[in-house]
Write a protein that holds these residues in place. Structure first.
Motif, mmCIF file in Angstrom:
data_model
loop_
_atom_site.group_PDB
_atom_site.id
_atom_site.type_symbol
_atom_site.label_atom_id
_atom_site.label_comp_id
_atom_site.label_asym_id
_atom_site.label_seq_id
_atom_site.Cartn_x
_atom_site.Cartn_y
_atom_site.Cartn_z
ATOM 1 N N GLU A 72 0.744 -1.123 -0.132
ATOM 2 C CA GLU A 72 -0.100 0.070 0.042
ATOM 3 C C GLU A 72 0.892 1.369 -0.026
ATOM 4 O OE1 GLU A 72 -3.223 0.022 0.109
ATOM 5 O OE2 GLU A 72 -4.180 -1.753 1.152
ATOM 6 N N THR A 73 0.637 2.240 -0.969
ATOM 7 C CA THR A 73 1.343 3.432 -0.941
ATOM 8 C C THR A 73 0.954 4.504 -0.011
ATOM 9 O OG1 THR A 73 0.089 4.226 -2.608
ATOM 10 C CG2 THR A 73 1.866 3.274 -3.360
ATOM 11 N N THR A 74 -0.192 4.504 0.519
ATOM 12 C CA THR A 74 -0.577 5.256 1.722
ATOM 13 C C THR A 74 -1.696 4.561 2.536
ATOM 14 O OG1 THR A 74 -2.422 6.183 0.277
ATOM 15 C CG2 THR A 74 -0.420 7.554 0.074
ATOM 16 N N GLU A 75 -1.597 4.934 3.808
ATOM 17 C CA GLU A 75 -2.842 4.646 4.858
ATOM 18 C C GLU A 75 -3.871 5.253 4.594
ATOM 19 O OE1 GLU A 75 -2.476 1.939 6.549
ATOM 20 O OE2 GLU A 75 -0.612 1.446 7.036
ATOM 21 N N ASP A 76 -5.123 4.551 4.380
ATOM 22 C CA ASP A 76 -6.482 5.169 4.426
ATOM 23 C C ASP A 76 -6.242 6.288 5.573
ATOM 24 O OD1 ASP A 76 -9.280 4.763 3.070
ATOM 25 O OD2 ASP A 76 -9.529 5.215 5.180
ATOM 26 N N ASP A 77 -7.079 7.392 5.517
ATOM 27 C CA ASP A 77 -7.248 8.456 6.601
ATOM 28 C C ASP A 77 -8.201 7.791 7.692
ATOM 29 O OD1 ASP A 77 -9.585 8.940 5.435
ATOM 30 O OD2 ASP A 77 -9.181 10.909 5.082
ATOM 31 N N SER A 78 -8.883 6.944 7.727
ATOM 32 C CA SER A 78 -9.755 6.211 8.791
ATOM 33 C C SER A 78 -8.724 6.065 9.883
ATOM 34 C CB SER A 78 -10.544 5.209 8.386
ATOM 35 O OG SER A 78 -10.178 4.249 7.655
ATOM 36 N N TRP A 79 -7.586 5.848 9.797
ATOM 37 C CA TRP A 79 -6.687 4.962 10.625
ATOM 38 C C TRP A 79 -6.091 5.813 11.746
ATOM 39 C CZ3 TRP A 79 -7.579 0.026 11.164
ATOM 40 C CH2 TRP A 79 -7.789 -0.691 10.376
ATOM 41 N N ILE A 80 -5.975 5.543 12.871
ATOM 42 C CA ILE A 80 -5.262 6.124 13.938
ATOM 43 C C ILE A 80 -4.204 4.897 14.350
ATOM 44 C CG2 ILE A 80 -5.027 7.329 15.878
ATOM 45 C CD1 ILE A 80 -7.778 8.112 15.702
ATOM 46 N N LYS A 131 -23.486 13.892 8.537
ATOM 47 C CA LYS A 131 -23.424 15.268 9.106
ATOM 48 C C LYS A 131 -22.752 15.618 10.340
ATOM 49 C CE LYS A 131 -24.470 19.821 7.984
ATOM 50 N NZ LYS A 131 -23.719 20.297 7.137
ATOM 51 N N ARG A 132 -23.375 15.148 11.513
ATOM 52 C CA ARG A 132 -23.370 15.484 12.652
ATOM 53 C C ARG A 132 -22.813 14.498 13.685
ATOM 54 N NH1 ARG A 132 -27.445 17.866 10.582
ATOM 55 N NH2 ARG A 132 -28.618 15.973 10.689
ATOM 56 N N PHE A 133 -22.291 13.370 12.991
ATOM 57 C CA PHE A 133 -21.620 12.069 13.824
ATOM 58 C C PHE A 133 -20.347 12.104 13.514
ATOM 59 C CE2 PHE A 133 -25.382 8.973 14.616
ATOM 60 C CZ PHE A 133 -26.261 10.052 15.021
ATOM 61 N N ALA A 134 -19.533 11.819 14.566
ATOM 62 C CA ALA A 134 -18.124 11.635 14.413
ATOM 63 C C ALA A 134 -18.004 9.947 15.238
ATOM 64 C CB ALA A 134 -17.075 12.555 15.260
ATOM 65 N N PHE A 135 -16.826 9.252 14.832
ATOM 66 C CA PHE A 135 -16.909 7.924 15.592
ATOM 67 C C PHE A 135 -15.414 7.804 15.706
ATOM 68 C CE2 PHE A 135 -15.525 3.626 14.191
ATOM 69 C CZ PHE A 135 -16.390 2.624 15.313
ATOM 70 N N ILE A 136 -15.067 7.021 16.925
ATOM 71 C CA ILE A 136 -13.834 6.745 17.224
ATOM 72 C C ILE A 136 -13.910 4.859 17.578
ATOM 73 C CG2 ILE A 136 -12.082 6.220 19.095
ATOM 74 C CD1 ILE A 136 -11.509 8.577 17.196
ATOM 75 N N GLY A 137 -13.218 4.075 17.007
ATOM 76 C CA GLY A 137 -13.193 2.659 17.276
ATOM 77 C C GLY A 137 -11.719 2.363 17.798
ATOM 78 N N VAL A 138 -11.614 1.816 18.993
ATOM 79 C CA VAL A 138 -10.611 1.769 19.899
ATOM 80 C C VAL A 138 -10.048 0.152 19.545
ATOM 81 C CG1 VAL A 138 -9.494 1.798 21.957
ATOM 82 C CG2 VAL A 138 -11.126 3.533 21.474
ATOM 83 N N VAL A 178 -5.211 -1.783 28.914
ATOM 84 C CA VAL A 178 -5.974 -1.971 27.616
ATOM 85 C C VAL A 178 -5.213 -1.304 26.498
ATOM 86 C CG1 VAL A 178 -8.262 -1.487 26.653
ATOM 87 C CG2 VAL A 178 -8.130 -2.151 29.146
ATOM 88 N N ASN A 179 -4.628 -0.013 26.456
ATOM 89 C CA ASN A 179 -4.089 0.562 25.638
ATOM 90 C C ASN A 179 -2.751 1.446 26.162
ATOM 91 O OD1 ASN A 179 -6.970 0.466 24.193
ATOM 92 N ND2 ASN A 179 -5.367 0.383 22.560
ATOM 93 N N TYR A 180 -1.868 1.492 25.323
ATOM 94 C CA TYR A 180 -0.659 2.370 25.794
ATOM 95 C C TYR A 180 -1.222 3.807 25.869
ATOM 96 C CZ TYR A 180 2.332 -1.117 23.709
ATOM 97 O OH TYR A 180 3.146 -2.492 23.422
ATOM 98 N N PRO A 181 -0.376 4.611 26.825
ATOM 99 C CA PRO A 181 -0.907 5.844 27.202
ATOM 100 C C PRO A 181 -0.911 6.863 25.807
ATOM 101 C CG PRO A 181 0.134 5.135 28.964
ATOM 102 C CD PRO A 181 0.342 3.999 28.094
ATOM 103 N N ASP A 182 0.310 6.670 25.134
ATOM 104 C CA ASP A 182 0.450 7.355 23.736
ATOM 105 C C ASP A 182 -0.559 7.027 22.729
ATOM 106 O OD1 ASP A 182 1.763 5.082 22.279
ATOM 107 O OD2 ASP A 182 3.255 5.680 23.996
ATOM 108 N N THR A 183 -1.353 5.995 22.846
ATOM 109 C CA THR A 183 -2.237 5.496 21.832
ATOM 110 C C THR A 183 -3.542 6.597 22.289
ATOM 111 O OG1 THR A 183 -1.711 3.504 21.448
ATOM 112 C CG2 THR A 183 -3.976 3.918 21.034
ATOM 113 N N TYR A 184 -3.773 6.578 23.566
ATOM 114 C CA TYR A 184 -5.041 7.577 23.909
ATOM 115 C C TYR A 184 -4.631 8.959 23.457
ATOM 116 C CZ TYR A 184 -7.033 3.841 26.866
ATOM 117 O OH TYR A 184 -7.587 2.734 27.430
ATOM 118 N N ASP A 185 -3.296 9.495 23.480
ATOM 119 C CA ASP A 185 -3.017 10.747 22.959
ATOM 120 C C ASP A 185 -3.306 11.007 21.666
ATOM 121 O OD1 ASP A 185 -2.307 11.221 25.910
ATOM 122 O OD2 ASP A 185 -0.120 10.900 25.289
ATOM 123 N N LEU A 186 -3.019 10.028 20.758
ATOM 124 C CA LEU A 186 -3.155 10.087 19.442
ATOM 125 C C LEU A 186 -4.621 10.202 19.111
ATOM 126 C CD1 LEU A 186 -0.760 7.183 18.334
ATOM 127 C CD2 LEU A 186 -0.251 9.732 17.677
#
Length: 718
Positions: free
Chosen positions: A337-345, A367-374, A385-393
């Protein structure tokens, strides 16, 4: 319509497209939602469609056309449909001598109306025979809509399930019925999209699991031969399950958004003792499971190689992924893959037991929803569960996205693999990890006594890995509190209502955090009011009635911090279909298969302290309804059928839980229960910012619960 730029991928794939050539399909199509590009002038929906084919095929094509606005009368769509379809070339993600994975990347401009899109794949035929659908369709919201969501988890069966009593994934029939009435724009998989636990019962790990000496089991190698057999098992299990109706039908018509959990790898992965989790076999299957998680659940190219003990370059991650093993690449193509999809953190460093970085998700859902999948599995250990720096990201991404949205985002949906507002079971943890268990463990090792009590991996009590998975487990309490407080701070700073989705526990419940009633803050203005929709399982069997009732009795009022309380909501006002699933007094936990629907309520949000909904009297505590949307909760709520809407809380959410009535009913008939979540109109107040001393008397004695329903301890401090 906007077409994808496939040029870089096409040149790396090599094959020419031949729309007249047959396409021998092993599995698929599977449709995913990727993200939205939102500008002041237009919005673009982006997604992908995956098929798995026999190898050495000509490059397949997909043809996409608009079929007109979404209506209940499909016959009227043709008049407004696009007169011709656009051809989209497939991109080959992976190919070996047995199979090839092809992705079609699609993007469409949102219309002023909710639109239905139709796609076909010329030459499509099933490699094993069977009826060939002429086309598939999916729904896309209008430019002014937020997405309508379906949420599910635990979509499979645990090892040893009695299949005479639990006959297949029948609840997907109800999902398709509701979808036909009012389409879902996305279905969110909260983990355990399939169960791979059988790998240790009738798969290649059977002999390894049977090794009685834990030291020999831990020291066992994971060579390329064992990796190849595990690879074959995971692939075949994905194909089998994703080709099982009626789940198969939903896969091609409702765009998916997924995070993984332990059963996508193996039961308890990440929550066994650290010295055992670091053994080669666990690290090896973690890599193989990640490979097929990437392909089937996210439509992205996998790592070139996965961990083995006979290829040193795979044993330590370089740039966040395992090194390449020439043997694994023999006669095999893996797309770079040349670029990562911008949906990834993407996490900054690999997980402790999987040689890969975590993959968390950010998406704009209309229009009015944002979504985070951890991604709460790749970095998980028994103590984190997750590294502290992952929460920061994650929070850095949220801040940037909300700033760019110029006030449009009103709701944040947070997806977690396990519930975060849920009854404590510390007393059970204490018993199962106490010295009292040691003599029983010794008898188990020597004579097999109480074999069902202990797991086959690290010899610990089998239930402990499930308890250690929970955010409410004692070792995760601090991480949990900090995460919730950061969500509260985000909600307050941007006046965005946060709603959490979590599954895993095989029953339905509604947990919620809210401001201590002594602060006198109405839910409509309360950034601490966050609902945790607990929906599980859509397929696996529920726990016994006694377990659900025990959890209900543990439904105390908890004080997460001096300003935040939490408890489960009374929701299930009657038994589904008149069939007794739990005790008549238990209104908070439902041990029956289920899934959830989430729909935005139309209308302008009341602003300021005098918003209409704020006249609801403040309750004494969280065992009572906190606002009108909870007071109306249950089977009589207007949205209980899953497709109707309420109007009592403009700008808020209708949440429906559809509960299976009879597990042997192959039609999957359900009863519905619903409530509404108010939009947030945050109003700073002196009381909200006033520091509170952390004592047991966080509210006057007169405000403590006296309901006859609550035959349980009155309060608990976290």
């Amino acid at each position: 319509m906007t077409l994808p730029d496939n040029a870089p991928a096409a040149s790396s794939n090599g094959q020419a497209s031949d729309p007249n050539a047959p396409v021998d399909v092993i599995c698929g199509p599977l449709i995913n939602f990727k993200n939205m590009d939102v500008t002041p002038s237009s919005s673009v929906w982006r997604g992908s469609i995956l098929i798995v084919t026999k190898p050495s095929q000509s490059k397949p094509q997909l043809r996409l056309r608009q079929a007109g606005p979404v209506t209940n009368d499909m016959a009227t769509n043709g008049a407004l449909a696009s007169p011709s379809a656009v051809a989209i070339d497939g991109v080959r993600l992976y190919e070996d001598p047995l199979k090839a994975f092809w992705r079609f990347s699609i993007s469409v401009t949102l219309e002023p109306y909710e639109a239905r899109w139709e796609y076909t794949i010329p030459g499509f035929r099933y490699a094993e025979g069977g009826e060939i659908p002429g086309s598939w369709d999916f729904a896309v919201p209008s430019g002014s809509q937020s997405m309508r969501l379906m949420f599910h988890s635990c979509n499979g069966f645990s090892v040893g399930t009695d299949m005479d009593a639990w006959v297949g994934p029948n609840l997907w029939n109800d999902v398709l019925r509701v979808h036909a009435q009012k389409p879902f724009h996305a279905m969110i998989g909260g983990g355990d999209q399939l169960y791979n636990d059988g790998i240790r019962v009738d798969g290649p790990l059977k002999e390894w699991t049977a090794i009685s000496n834990p030291h020999k089991r831990r020291a066992h190698g994971f060579d390329n031969n064992l990796r190849a057999r595990c690879d074959e098992y995971y692939y075949a299990n994905y194909v089998r399950w994703y080709s099982t109706e009626p789940f198969k039908a939903a896969n091609g018509r409702i765009p998916q958004i997924n995070v993984w959990d332990d059963h996508d790898i193996i039961d308890g992965f990440g929550s066994y003792t650290d010295h055992f989790m670091r053994c080669s076999v666990f690290r090896g299957i973690g890599g193989v499971a990640f490979k097929y998680y990437c392909l089937f659940q996210h439509h992205i190219a996998p790592p070139k190689s996965t961990y083995t003990t006979d290829a040193p370059q795979t044993m330590h991650a370089i740039n966040g992924t395992a090194g390449a093993d020439p043997r694994q690449l023999e006669n095999t193509f893996v797309l770079e893959e040349t670029t990562e999809d911008d949906s990834w953190i993407i996490g900054k460093r690999p997980g402790p037991y999987v040689e890969e970085k975590s993959r968390n998700l950010y998406m704009r859902l209309g229009k009015r929803f944002a979504f985070i999948g951890v991604d709460a599995r790749t970095e998980r250990t028994r103590h984190q569960v997750n590294y502290p720096d992952t929460y920061d990201l994650i929070f850095s991404r949220l801040e940037n996205e909300v700033a760019a949205a110029n006030g449009d985002i009103k709701h944040l949906v947070v997806l977690l693999g396990v519930p975060i507002a849920y009854p404590r079971l510390a007393w059970l943890e204490n018993i199962l990890s106490s010295p009292l268990i040691a003599p029983i463990r010794l008898l188990n090792k020597r004579f097999g006594f109480a074999g069902g009590l202990f797991n086959q991996f690290d010899g610990q009590v089998d239930l402990l890995d499930d308890l250690d998975d929970h955010y409410t487990a004692r070792q995760h309490k601090k991480e949990r509190r900090i995460f919730i407080q950061r969500l509260q701070g985000f909600s307050k700073a941007h006046s965005v209502r946060v709603t959490i989705l979590g599954g895993d526990v095989h029953l339905a419940a509604i947990g919620r955090f809210y401001s201590n009633p002594s602060l006198r803050i109405h839910s409509e203005h309360d950034p601490r009011y966050m609902v945790n929709v607990v929906s599980s399982a859509i397929t696996n069997k529920p726990p016994p009635k006694a377990v659900a009732n025990l959890l209900a009795r543990r439904n105390k009022l908890h004080h997460m911090d001096p300003s935040t309380d939490e408890t489960l909501m009374s929701f299930f006002d009657r038994q589904p279909g008149g069939q007794e699933k739990s005790a008549s007094w238990n209104k908070v936990t439902m041990p029956s298969r289920n899934y959830a629907c989430i729909t935005e309520i139309g209308g302008a949000v009341p602003q300021g302290e005098n918003g209409e909904a704020a006249i609801f009297p403040l309750p004494a505590d969280g065992h009572a309804p906190l606002h009108q949307g909870e007071a109306d909760a249950g089977s009589a709520h207007p949205a209980a059928d899953g497709f109707s809407s309420s109007s009592a809380m403009p700008g808020g959410l209708d949440v429906t839980v559809r509960v299976e009535i009879n597990p042997q009913d192959r039609d999957g008939a359900t009863d519905g229960y619903a409530f509404s979540i108010p939009a947030l109109a945050y109003v700073p107040s002196e009381a909200d910012s006033r520091p509170q001393s952390r004592t047991r008397s966080l509210r006057p004695r007169s405000l403590r619960p006296r309901s006859s329903q609550d035959a349980r301890p009155r309060s608990a401090v976290n």
